[in-house]
Motif scaffolding. Structure first.
Motif, short mmCIF file in Angstrom:
data_model
loop_
_atom_site.label_atom_id
_atom_site.label_comp_id
_atom_site.label_asym_id
_atom_site.label_seq_id
_atom_site.Cartn_x
_atom_site.Cartn_y
_atom_site.Cartn_z
N UNK A 84 0.79 -1.23 0.00
CA UNK A 84 0.00 0.00 0.00
C UNK A 84 0.82 1.27 0.00
N UNK A 85 2.02 1.23 0.61
CA UNK A 85 2.86 2.42 0.67
C UNK A 85 3.35 2.86 -0.72
N UNK A 86 3.17 2.01 -1.73
CA UNK A 86 3.60 2.35 -3.08
C UNK A 86 2.77 3.47 -3.70
N UNK A 87 1.66 3.85 -3.06
CA UNK A 87 0.85 4.94 -3.61
C UNK A 87 1.63 6.25 -3.67
N UNK B 98 6.21 7.74 -7.86
CA UNK B 98 5.91 8.47 -9.08
C UNK B 98 5.21 7.61 -10.12
N UNK B 99 5.62 6.33 -10.23
CA UNK B 99 5.03 5.49 -11.27
C UNK B 99 3.53 5.28 -11.03
N UNK B 100 3.11 5.26 -9.75
CA UNK B 100 1.69 5.13 -9.46
C UNK B 100 0.97 6.44 -9.71
N UNK B 101 1.56 7.53 -9.30
CA UNK B 101 0.95 8.85 -9.51
C UNK B 101 0.71 9.12 -10.98
N UNK B 102 1.66 8.71 -11.83
CA UNK B 102 1.56 9.00 -13.26
C UNK B 102 0.40 8.26 -13.92
N UNK B 103 -0.08 7.20 -13.31
CA UNK B 103 -1.21 6.48 -13.88
C UNK B 103 -2.47 7.34 -13.94
N UNK C 66 -9.21 2.57 -8.73
CA UNK C 66 -8.00 1.75 -8.76
C UNK C 66 -8.45 0.29 -8.75
N UNK C 67 -8.28 -0.39 -9.87
CA UNK C 67 -8.85 -1.74 -10.01
C UNK C 67 -7.83 -2.72 -10.57
N UNK C 68 -8.04 -4.00 -10.23
CA UNK C 68 -7.24 -5.07 -10.80
C UNK C 68 -7.86 -5.52 -12.11
N UNK C 69 -7.02 -6.03 -12.99
CA UNK C 69 -7.56 -6.57 -14.23
C UNK C 69 -6.79 -6.07 -15.43
N UNK C 70 -7.35 -6.30 -16.59
CA UNK C 70 -6.71 -5.94 -17.84
C UNK C 70 -7.04 -4.48 -18.16
N UNK C 71 -6.29 -3.56 -17.55
CA UNK C 71 -6.54 -2.13 -17.72
C UNK C 71 -5.63 -1.59 -18.83
N UNK D 8 -4.70 0.95 -13.14
CA UNK D 8 -4.31 -0.37 -12.67
C UNK D 8 -3.91 -0.33 -11.20
N UNK D 9 -4.35 -1.32 -10.45
CA UNK D 9 -4.09 -1.38 -9.01
C UNK D 9 -2.67 -1.84 -8.71
N UNK D 10 -2.26 -1.65 -7.47
CA UNK D 10 -0.98 -2.16 -6.97
C UNK D 10 -1.19 -3.58 -6.48
N UNK D 11 -0.40 -4.50 -6.96
CA UNK D 11 -0.55 -5.90 -6.57
C UNK D 11 -0.39 -6.08 -5.06
N UNK D 12 -1.37 -6.73 -4.43
CA UNK D 12 -1.31 -7.00 -3.00
C UNK D 12 -1.77 -5.85 -2.13
N UNK D 13 -2.33 -4.80 -2.74
CA UNK D 13 -2.74 -3.62 -1.96
C UNK D 13 -4.18 -3.23 -2.31
N UNK D 14 -5.06 -4.22 -2.30
CA UNK D 14 -6.45 -3.98 -2.71
C UNK D 14 -7.15 -2.97 -1.82
N UNK D 15 -7.01 -3.11 -0.50
CA UNK D 15 -7.73 -2.22 0.41
C UNK D 15 -7.23 -0.79 0.29
N UNK D 16 -5.92 -0.62 0.17
CA UNK D 16 -5.38 0.74 -0.02
C UNK D 16 -5.88 1.32 -1.33
N UNK D 17 -5.90 0.51 -2.40
CA UNK D 17 -6.40 0.97 -3.68
C UNK D 17 -7.86 1.38 -3.61
N UNK D 18 -8.66 0.59 -2.90
CA UNK D 18 -10.08 0.95 -2.71
C UNK D 18 -10.20 2.26 -1.95
N UNK D 19 -9.31 2.48 -0.98
CA UNK D 19 -9.33 3.73 -0.22
C UNK D 19 -9.02 4.93 -1.10
N UNK D 20 -8.06 4.76 -2.02
CA UNK D 20 -7.72 5.83 -2.96
C UNK D 20 -8.92 6.13 -3.85
N UNK D 21 -9.57 5.09 -4.38
CA UNK D 21 -10.75 5.26 -5.23
C UNK D 21 -11.85 6.01 -4.49
#
Length: 247
Positions: free
Chosen positions: A164-167, A170-175, A193-198, A209-222
């Motif tokens: 989750x700290x990967x949020x 820069x590579x995540x921000x640029x998405x 922020x979702x998993x799948x073929x984005x 595209x979501x961060x692998x292994x950080x579903x709850x953090x990604x949902x929080x960002x969304x």
């Protein structure tokens, strides 16, 4: 006489008194140091906040240069109520979102920063929500169509390193750059922020595209993006010079 003096200094009472005095001295020194450093800490926090706001429009700077560039490019700070009306009595920069979110929505205020940079105008919205372990927060800037994201920054208080700290990276921000916050029907949905073929080149799907292994953090960002942005829609819809994407 000498033996009695030795026994006195070796007694439990003497040891206890010495410990109490030592603790008081150390506590006083620490309290004085903490109080002395508070102005420096507050100034560092101000500068870091300016850095984060500027980063959303593509202006990167260190703390030392933050004040000058902030004054140069941030043309206006305003505070809004839930109806999109300006609250003159509140300073936008000093609003504490952590405290505001504890209030009913009708009692909250919403800070907004307007930037003029490289011939373009941007609207910068502060974000705050919940991650896996603690609060997550950041800023997101919108182009003057109030639909296209210019940039975003994110921070956290306790997300898992490497997940989750990967949020903050820069590579995540640029998405989020160039992503749209309104769907094809004119509904403000934010960016999920979702998993799948984005497809990263599809900027109209309201997804990154979501961060692998950080579903709850990604949902929080969304959630925090959509929840916070919707609070500003009444203001944007009142501005006749802005072409809001909603129908």
């Amino acid at each position: 006489m000498e033996e009695k003096s030795v026994n006195k200094t070796n007694s439990n009472g003497y040891t206890f008194l010495f410990a109490v005095i030592l603790v008081l001295v150390v506590a006083s020194v620490l309290a004085f140091t903490a109080t002395s450093l508070q102005p420096i800490q507050r100034e560092n926090m101000r500068q870091e906040k300016m850095q984060s706001i500027l980063a959303t429009i593509g202006v990167e700077t260190d703390r030392a240069g933050a004040q000058e560039l902030y004054s140069k490019y941030i043309s206006k700070e305003i505070t809004l109520n839930e109806n999109g009306e300006v609250v003159e009595s509140r300073n936008a920069f000093d609003v504490d979102l952590a405290k505001e979110l504890k209030k009913p929505v009708e009692d909250q205020v919403f800070p907004l920063y307007i930037a003029d940079y490289d011939g373009e105008k941007y609207y910068i919205v502060p974000l705050r929500g919940n991650g896996l372990w603690n609060a997550i927060f950041g800023y997101i800037s919108l182009k003057d169509d109030i639909n296209t994201i210019k940039g975003a920054t994110f921070g956290h208080l306790g997300e898992t390193p490497g997940l989750g700290a990967e949020i903050t990276k820069n590579w995540f921000r640029k998405r989020f750059e160039e992503e749209k916050i309104f769907d094809s029907n004119g509904n403000l949905v934010g960016v999920s922020v979702v998993k799948g073929d984005i497809d990263p080149s599809d900027k109209d799907d309201n997804k990154v595209d979501a961060i692998s292994g950080a579903t709850i953090t990604g949902d929080g960002v969304s959630d925090m993006i959509s929840e916070r942005l919707k609070r500003y829609l009444p203001y944007f819809e009142k501005q006749t010079e802005i072409k809001v994407a909603t129908k």
